[in-house]
Design a protein around this motif. Structure first.
Motif, short mmCIF file in Angstrom:
data_model
loop_
_atom_site.label_atom_id
_atom_site.label_comp_id
_atom_site.label_asym_id
_atom_site.label_seq_id
_atom_site.Cartn_x
_atom_site.Cartn_y
_atom_site.Cartn_z
N THR A 4 -75.31 -32.08 -24.68
CA THR A 4 -74.99 -33.25 -25.47
C THR A 4 -73.94 -34.06 -24.74
O THR A 4 -72.90 -33.53 -24.36
N PRO A 5 -74.20 -35.36 -24.54
CA PRO A 5 -73.21 -36.15 -23.80
C PRO A 5 -71.94 -36.37 -24.61
O PRO A 5 -71.95 -36.41 -25.83
N LEU A 6 -70.85 -36.52 -23.89
CA LEU A 6 -69.59 -36.96 -24.48
C LEU A 6 -69.78 -38.44 -24.80
O LEU A 6 -70.18 -39.21 -23.93
N VAL A 7 -69.53 -38.84 -26.03
CA VAL A 7 -69.72 -40.23 -26.43
C VAL A 7 -68.37 -40.93 -26.41
O VAL A 7 -67.45 -40.54 -27.11
N ALA A 8 -68.27 -41.96 -25.57
CA ALA A 8 -67.04 -42.74 -25.45
C ALA A 8 -67.18 -44.00 -26.31
O ALA A 8 -68.20 -44.67 -26.26
N GLU A 90 -70.53 -33.47 -16.05
CA GLU A 90 -70.37 -33.91 -17.44
C GLU A 90 -71.16 -35.21 -17.64
O GLU A 90 -71.06 -36.13 -16.83
N LEU A 91 -71.94 -35.26 -18.70
CA LEU A 91 -72.68 -36.46 -19.06
C LEU A 91 -71.85 -37.24 -20.07
O LEU A 91 -71.42 -36.69 -21.08
N VAL A 92 -71.60 -38.53 -19.77
CA VAL A 92 -70.77 -39.36 -20.65
C VAL A 92 -71.56 -40.60 -21.03
O VAL A 92 -72.08 -41.32 -20.18
N ASP A 93 -71.64 -40.84 -22.33
CA ASP A 93 -72.33 -41.99 -22.89
C ASP A 93 -71.31 -43.09 -23.17
O ASP A 93 -70.66 -43.08 -24.22
N ARG A 100 -73.64 -39.60 -15.37
CA ARG A 100 -73.51 -38.18 -15.05
C ARG A 100 -72.40 -38.06 -14.01
O ARG A 100 -72.56 -38.50 -12.86
N LEU A 101 -71.27 -37.48 -14.41
CA LEU A 101 -70.12 -37.33 -13.53
C LEU A 101 -70.21 -35.98 -12.83
O LEU A 101 -70.20 -34.92 -13.47
N ASN A 102 -70.32 -36.02 -11.51
CA ASN A 102 -70.40 -34.82 -10.68
C ASN A 102 -69.02 -34.59 -10.07
O ASN A 102 -68.67 -35.24 -9.07
N THR A 137 -62.50 -38.63 -18.10
CA THR A 137 -61.45 -37.87 -17.43
C THR A 137 -60.88 -36.78 -18.34
O THR A 137 -60.41 -35.75 -17.85
N VAL A 138 -60.95 -36.98 -19.63
CA VAL A 138 -60.34 -36.06 -20.59
C VAL A 138 -60.85 -34.62 -20.43
O VAL A 138 -60.04 -33.68 -20.39
N PRO A 139 -62.18 -34.38 -20.32
CA PRO A 139 -62.62 -32.99 -20.15
C PRO A 139 -62.02 -32.32 -18.92
O PRO A 139 -61.70 -31.13 -18.94
N VAL A 140 -61.85 -33.09 -17.82
CA VAL A 140 -61.31 -32.51 -16.59
C VAL A 140 -59.90 -31.99 -16.82
O VAL A 140 -59.53 -30.93 -16.33
#
Length: 158
Positions: A4-8, A90-93, A100-102, A137-140
């Motif tokens: 599930t993507p992180l929704v911004a 991480e997938l971010v919407d 998709r952040l690698n 950046t928050v999950p990192v």
């Protein structure tokens, strides 16, 4: 990667509708021997200008994540990196794009930092002294906190 993507900014409409293509981005988490890591501000004229993030950029056609990261860090920061260790995805919407952040950890680079896009930079520890932080950046920050034994630490965008 989470399914599930992180929704911004979930209260804002999404550009391009439900069938948006995923944009792959290579992101470098540069870590010095003292454990501090590099964050940069997004330049004026870009979406989320002024927000802090880990440096990197979009993959071009045919590029691997490592190739894109090498190119982007040279273009943006004027440095040449050594090994880029794939770390997390991480997938971010975002309202403007599905990204998709690698994330790759980088411990070795040469050259002096040059902010070639008129952005700012800061070497940081946890918690950050700069803000606001880009949602992706928050999950990192949470992953870094967990690795450093700060279980339960929380981070926010603002």
């Amino acid at each position: 990667m989470t399914s599930t993507p992180l929704v911004a900014d979930g209260d804002r409409p999404r550009e391009g509708g439900a069938d948006r293509a995923v944009v792959d981005v290579a992101v470098g988490v540069l870590i010095r021997p003292d454990g501090r890591f590099l964050v940069t501000s997004r330049p004026e004229g870009k979406v989320y200008a002024g927000y802090w993030e880990f440096p990197g950029g979009k993959l071009e056609a045919g590029e691997t994540v490592e190739q894109a990261l090498r190119r982007e860090l040279h273009e943006e920061l004027g440095i040449a990196i050594g090994a880029a260790e794939p770390w997390k995805v991480e997938l971010v919407d975002y309202p403007h794009a599905l990204v998709r952040l690698n994330f790759c950890k980088v411990f070795d680079w040469t050259g002096e930092l040059q902010m070639r896009e008129a952005q700012s930079f800061a070497w940081q520890g946890l918690p950050l002294d700069v803000g606001p932080v880009l949602p992706g950046t928050v999950p990192v920050l949470g992953w870094l906190a967990a690795e450093r034994g700060f279980e339960g630490a929380t981070f926010s965008v603002a």
